[in-house]
Scaffold this active site. Structure first.
Site, short mmCIF file in Angstrom:
data_model
loop_
_atom_site.label_atom_id
_atom_site.label_comp_id
_atom_site.label_asym_id
_atom_site.label_seq_id
_atom_site.Cartn_x
_atom_site.Cartn_y
_atom_site.Cartn_z
N CYS A 233 57.35 41.63 45.29
CA CYS A 233 57.19 42.44 44.16
C CYS A 233 56.17 43.33 44.48
O CYS A 233 54.99 43.09 44.74
CB CYS A 233 56.69 41.45 43.12
N CYS B 221 53.21 43.98 41.75
CA CYS B 221 52.28 42.89 41.76
C CYS B 221 51.24 43.00 43.08
O CYS B 221 50.04 42.64 42.95
CB CYS B 221 52.89 41.37 41.78
N ASP B 222 52.13 43.25 44.08
CA ASP B 222 51.08 43.14 45.24
C ASP B 222 50.78 44.31 46.03
O ASP B 222 49.97 44.40 47.06
CB ASP B 222 51.89 42.15 46.49
#
Ligand code: NAP
Length: 311
Positions: free
Chosen positions: A134, A137-138
């Site tokens: 992701c 997200c990261d």
């Protein structure tokens, strides 16, 4: 036991659109979602090909707008509710979520898909320590770092471009000498100076030191020498697996495990419909998920009416 007209399993674009259509037709509609509603699209930074948004829209915003629209017409949500089983009970279905049984006249399966893993040594060990699925997200964790994106489809190329907002350099690693991604996405990728495509390479191992990724081993598929690539993170976008296990004993699946449906979203089991990425079919987009969700709900409502009229 709670009685439901239409149980929608999954709260991504397919499930939320099915819920919108079903609730708007005044059917008691409950959406079971194991996480927050929105589905995979909320992990996508920017969506350029959903009609009605000429400048594009963030994946998170699409998810939120669809949720609010379904709620406005009375769809109920059981969030963080993991559906454990769907069992036929006469013409109905017992849907068990978090140990609690619900009796549903219709099931619309919209459980979507999960990203595939490479299955190479080091991947499991360094998951969350440099290995990710992701970018939204990261990605911010890799500011001024070097990362690799694995894959050659729309997801890999789009997310590689997103990662250039943070990373100093993004290696796009593809097993062939031609990308699968849509041409206009490819053009944007090739114009991005931070992206270097490494053609005809497969990852054979993820290497780490002191609990963090430090590089990957690459094997060439074109006869060139194998190599080790030092980097700080690896993002995998090598396709998706259907989340179809709930209906695997009830409905026909294709050879890759996706649920077979007719043009209206009906599975091989009467009363169970499916929509979105969990179904077989090449085009897996927000717009197709939404359209399939609408069709499945429309057909489900028609089936429900026929059942009620024949009582
Ligand atoms: P995909 O289209 O199936 O592409 C997967 C990519 O990973 C392919 O390039 C494939 O290589 C490669 N691959 C598969 N297994 C591999 C392995 N073991 N090692 C190395 N490479 C491997 O998957 P996706 O990109 O996740 O997209 C899934 C669906 O969502 C597609 O229908 C896509 O169009 C859609 N999507 C659309 C958008 C958009 O429209 N904006 C964005 C994201 C996703 P080969 O090419 O050699 O097979």
């Amino acid at each position: 036991m709670e009685e439901i007209d239409i149980a929608v399993i999954g709260g991504g674009p397919a499930g939320l659109t099915a819920a919108l259509y079903a609730a708007r037709a005044r059917a008691k509609t409950v959406v079971f979602e194991s996480a927050m509603p929105g589905g995979q699209i909320v992990t996508t930074d920017w969506v350029e090909n959903y009609p009605g948004f000429p400048e594009g829209i963030s994946g998170a915003e699409i998810g939120d707008l669809m949720l609010r629209q379904a709620e406005r017409f009375g769809a109920e949500f059981r969030t963080f509710a993991e559906v454990e089983s769907i069992e036929p009970e006469g013409l109905d279905f017992v849907v068990t979520a978090d140990g609690q049984a619900h009796l549903a006249k219709i099931v619309i399966l919209a459980t979507g898909a999960v990203p595939k893993k490479l299955g190479v040594p080091g991947e499991a060990e360094y998951t969350g320590r440099g290995v990710s699925w992701c970018a939204t997200c990261d990605g911010a964790l890799f500011r001024d770092k070097v990362v690799a994106v694995i894959g050659g489809g729309d997801a890999a190329v789009e997310e590689a471009m997103f990662l250039t907002k943070f990373a100093r350099k993004v290696h796009l690693i593809h097993r062939r000498d031609e990308l699968r991604a849509t041409k206009c996405i490819q053009e944007q990728c090739f114009a991005n100076e931070k992206i270097e495509v490494r053609w005809s390479r497969v990852v054979t191992a993820v290497r780490g030191e002191e609990g963090r990724v430090v590089g990957i081993d690459l094997a060439a598929t074109n006869g060139e020498p194998d190599e080790h690539l030092p980097l700080d993170g690896i993002f995998e976008f090598v396709g998706v697996d259907a989340k179809s296990s709930l209906v695997a004993e009830l409905c026909d699946l294709d050879e890759a495990g996706f649920v077979k449906v007719d043009v209206n979203g009906l599975t091989s089991y009467p009363g169970i419909y499916a929509a979105g990425d969990v179904t077989s079919g090449d085009l897996k987009q927000v717009v197709t998920a939404a359209a399939q969700g609408a069709s499945a709900a429309f057909e489900a409502l028609r089936y429900l009416d026929q059942r009620l009229c024949s009582i």
